[in-house]
Design an enzyme around this catalytic site. Structure first.
Site, PDB file in Angstrom:
ATOM      1  N   GLU A 108     -11.903   5.888   4.534  1.00 37.92           N
ATOM      2  CA  GLU A 108     -11.279   6.739   5.554  1.00 37.92           C
ATOM      3  C   GLU A 108     -12.276   7.011   6.684  1.00 37.92           C
ATOM      4  O   GLU A 108     -11.898   7.049   7.852  1.00 37.92           O
ATOM      5  CB  GLU A 108     -10.777   8.053   4.947  1.00 37.92           C
ATOM      6  N   TYR A 155       0.835  -1.204   0.000  1.00 41.05           N
ATOM      7  CA  TYR A 155       0.000   0.000   0.000  1.00 41.05           C
ATOM      8  C   TYR A 155       0.875   1.260   0.000  1.00 41.05           C
ATOM      9  O   TYR A 155       0.657   2.183  -0.799  1.00 41.05           O
ATOM     10  CB  TYR A 155      -0.917  -0.022   1.228  1.00 41.05           C
ATOM     11  N   TRP A 204      -5.345   1.713   9.994  1.00 43.41           N
ATOM     12  CA  TRP A 204      -5.585   1.637   8.556  1.00 43.41           C
ATOM     13  C   TRP A 204      -5.372   0.220   8.035  1.00 43.41           C
ATOM     14  O   TRP A 204      -6.043  -0.217   7.106  1.00 43.41           O
ATOM     15  CB  TRP A 204      -4.716   2.640   7.802  1.00 43.41           C
TER      16      TRP A 204
END
Length: 191
Positions: free
Chosen positions: A49, A27, A57
């Site tokens: 988000e 990522y 995350w």
């Protein structure tokens, strides 16, 4: 090497928040800080988000395939049709974050997107990208919010969008490449 970057098994120095997780490294290397455009893509990013708020995350990254599946690929036209039965279905799906308010916000936000012309959401979001951004030297230099993320959050809320606080919007700005917060010493600073 500073504690703000970490040498990966592949010999690349990355922002230290990546740690040793291969998915996080992928990522970081391929998505985070890369300019992202398109109404659907930015709607997905904004939604994820929003679901991430209060969580790591990496949790969202691991659940992203299931999120995409149950939220119809984050196609706003499809998500906008979700009703109470869909909310209940999503609330029982252990493959996503089962937060009713965040699910409802995603559906509501999709409906708001349908009021916009194609490309208008992308242009609106990117209009808040700062013209200049100083790369952080250290992780301590990375802010949680900025005047730009505050303004984006306020403008989205004024339009009725939900789950778009200033911290969430700064995270979106980072991940969508509106700002580049790869710290000094990270291999991505040389791309």
């Amino acid at each position: 090497m500073s504690t703000d970057v970490r040498l990966g098994a592949d010999g690349r120095a990355r922002c230290a928040w990546v740690g040793d997780d291969p998915e996080y490294a992928r990522y970081h290397d391929e998505e985070w800080g890369v300019p992202l455009h398109g109404d659907r893509a930015l709607f997905e990013k904004m939604s994820l988000e929003g679901f991430q708020a209060g969580l790591s995350w990496i949790t969202i990254l691991r659940k992203r395939p299931r999120f995409r599946e149950v939220f119809a690929g984050f196609e706003p036209e499809a998500v906008a049709t979700f009703d109470d039965d869909d909310i209940e279905r999503l609330m029982t799906d252990a493959g996503i974050i089962r937060n009713r308010a965040k699910i409802q916000a995603t559906i509501s936000n999709a409906r708001l997107l349908l009021d916009l012309a194609p490309g208008e959401f992308d242009a609106f979001m990117w209009s808040f990208a700062p013209a200049a951004h100083r790369r952080p030297a250290t992780l301590a230099d990375v802010p949680a919010t900025t005047p730009a993320s505050d303004a984006l959050s306020k403008a989205l809320r004024k339009r009725g969008f939900r789950s778009v606080g200033p911290t969430t919007m700064y995270a979106l700005m980072q991940s969508a490449g509106m700002v580049d917060d790869h710290v000094g010493g990270c291999w991505r600073t040389h791309r």
